[in-house]
Scaffold this motif. Structure first.
Motif, mmCIF file in Angstrom:
data_model
loop_
_atom_site.group_PDB
_atom_site.id
_atom_site.type_symbol
_atom_site.label_atom_id
_atom_site.label_comp_id
_atom_site.label_asym_id
_atom_site.label_seq_id
_atom_site.Cartn_x
_atom_site.Cartn_y
_atom_site.Cartn_z
ATOM 1 N N ASN A 135 -7.292 -18.740 -58.762
ATOM 2 C CA ASN A 135 -7.057 -20.181 -58.858
ATOM 3 C C ASN A 135 -5.634 -20.460 -58.380
ATOM 4 O O ASN A 135 -4.696 -20.534 -59.175
ATOM 5 C CB ASN A 135 -7.248 -20.648 -60.301
ATOM 6 N N TYR A 136 -5.480 -20.619 -57.054
ATOM 7 C CA TYR A 136 -4.153 -20.794 -56.464
ATOM 8 C C TYR A 136 -3.424 -22.016 -57.004
ATOM 9 O O TYR A 136 -2.215 -21.991 -57.223
ATOM 10 C CB TYR A 136 -4.268 -20.925 -54.937
ATOM 11 N N ASP A 137 -4.152 -23.094 -57.204
ATOM 12 C CA ASP A 137 -3.521 -24.356 -57.587
ATOM 13 C C ASP A 137 -3.545 -24.583 -59.094
ATOM 14 O O ASP A 137 -3.709 -25.707 -59.565
ATOM 15 C CB ASP A 137 -4.226 -25.529 -56.887
ATOM 16 N N ASN B 43 -2.738 -25.381 -62.836
ATOM 17 C CA ASN B 43 -1.807 -26.284 -63.514
ATOM 18 C C ASN B 43 -0.716 -25.449 -64.168
ATOM 19 O O ASN B 43 -1.012 -24.548 -64.964
ATOM 20 C CB ASN B 43 -2.571 -27.082 -64.579
ATOM 21 N N GLN C 222 -4.753 -19.153 -64.201
ATOM 22 C CA GLN C 222 -4.418 -18.814 -62.808
ATOM 23 C C GLN C 222 -5.492 -17.937 -62.170
ATOM 24 O O GLN C 222 -5.542 -17.763 -60.960
ATOM 25 C CB GLN C 222 -3.075 -18.096 -62.741
ATOM 26 N N ARG D 14 -6.528 -27.163 -62.619
ATOM 27 C CA ARG D 14 -5.631 -27.125 -61.468
ATOM 28 C C ARG D 14 -4.553 -28.206 -61.601
ATOM 29 O O ARG D 14 -4.689 -29.155 -62.364
ATOM 30 C CB ARG D 14 -6.414 -27.338 -60.164
ATOM 31 N N ARG D 15 -3.508 -28.031 -60.832
ATOM 32 C CA ARG D 15 -2.426 -29.017 -60.842
ATOM 33 C C ARG D 15 -2.896 -30.328 -60.221
ATOM 34 O O ARG D 15 -3.918 -30.384 -59.528
ATOM 35 C CB ARG D 15 -1.227 -28.470 -60.066
ATOM 36 N N ALA E 217 -4.401 -31.039 -56.419
ATOM 37 C CA ALA E 217 -4.723 -29.701 -55.919
ATOM 38 C C ALA E 217 -5.616 -29.788 -54.693
ATOM 39 O O ALA E 217 -6.479 -30.679 -54.594
ATOM 40 C CB ALA E 217 -5.413 -28.907 -57.007
ATOM 41 N N THR E 218 -5.417 -28.880 -53.766
ATOM 42 C CA THR E 218 -6.209 -28.872 -52.533
ATOM 43 C C THR E 218 -7.038 -27.607 -52.369
ATOM 44 O O THR E 218 -7.905 -27.548 -51.496
ATOM 45 C CB THR E 218 -5.293 -29.019 -51.305
ATOM 46 N N HIS E 219 -6.770 -26.579 -53.171
ATOM 47 C CA HIS E 219 -7.487 -25.322 -53.054
ATOM 48 C C HIS E 219 -8.436 -25.132 -54.241
ATOM 49 O O HIS E 219 -8.002 -25.165 -55.392
ATOM 50 C CB HIS E 219 -6.521 -24.132 -53.001
#
Length: 275
Positions: free
Chosen positions: A179-181, A183, A190, A223-224, A227-229
């Motif tokens: 989970n690259y993006d 939060n 992550q 995700r943050r 997020a785009t990923h």
């Protein structure tokens, strides 16, 4: 394809030694139909890997049913009868405690323990080895155990911390959902370490036994902003050195005990924002 001593293996006879729907037979089918060559020095090594992978799967199911709690390292806890909690959230085998009994206690009294997903993976591996080796050889092989993650280099389990790109994800492999993006307020999301199970299921501590879609949905929900990923399942797997582990079983007490050495750990700093 499976080869033994360099020759392709007809698995028909071997399949009859296992239950029809067993993990071992599913593995034989998967490896036999693969374009990848799975080479083995002899039939005993192949049987060992099949049995070890089966016990990894069994241990994942059992740990999921154990009531083991999820926590970060700061809030990790263990049963003080068998383990000493170190300052950075790891569990060191208590002096005088029997290694086999200490590992089994996590599965019996899981509610007294809390840790994160990487440590849970190591618990799965130790339990699988306990079932394959038996208590006597397990105790002789692992007189010291430190449970935290694969940063702690247990010589006989060194490879489980070194995932590599694979063509086939096999039952009992350790996989990873990324989970690259993530939060930054929930860094525990992550990613998720998982054990590959039959029927397209995965075991991840904290998420439980579920599908890839459900794990990805859970990670995507953490995700943050903007997020785009999207989260995804990586094409890497970590596998123990089955040949080395089988050699220990064959040699028994003739091989020196494994040891992580003297463990000296500095405690983690307090979490950011902690009073």
């Amino acid at each position: 394809m499976i080869t033994v001593a360099g020759a392709p293996l007809d698995t028909t006879t071997l399949e009859r030694t296992f239950a029809e729907a067993s993990v071992q037979n599913k593995l034989l089918e998967q490896m036999s139909k693969s374009s990848v060559n799975y080479p083995f020095d002899d039939l005993n090594l192949l049987k060992f890997e099949l049995d070890m992978r089966n016990e990894i799967v069994n241990a994942a199911y059992a740990l999921n049913d154990s009531d083991l709690n999820f926590s970060n390292f700061h809030n990790a806890r263990c049963n003080p009868r068998y383990w000493d909690r170190t300052g950075n959230g790891g569990f060191g085998l208590k002096r005088g405690a029997e290694p086999a009994a200490a590992i089994n206690d996590i599965f019996i009294n899981g509610g007294r323990y809390a840790t994160e997903c990487a440590t849970a993976m190591m618990i799965v591996y130790y339990k699988a080895l306990l079932e394959v080796y038996g208590a006597k050889l397990f105790n002789a092989t692992f007189p010291q155990i430190y449970l935290m993650n694969w940063v702690i280099r247990e010589p006989l389990l060194y490879q489980v911390g070194l995932p590599e790109k694979v063509d086939d994800m096999l039952l009992g492999d350790r996989g990873y959902f990324m989970n690259y993006d993530v939060n930054p307020q929930t860094p525990q999301w992550q990613g998720e370490n998982v054990i590959v199970l039959p029927n397209a299921l995965y075991y991840g501590h904290g998420i439980g036994i579920t599908t890839a879609d459900e794990i990805i949905a859970s990670l995507n929900a953490n995700r943050r902003k903007n997020a785009t990923h999207a989260a995804f399942f990586t094409d890497t797997a970590a596998r123990p050195d089955f040949k080395q582990l089988e050699g220990k079983l064959t040699a028994g007490d003739a091989v020196p005990a494994s040891s992580t050495g003297t463990l000296v750990w500095k405690p983690f700093p307090p979490p950011i924002g902690a009073v």
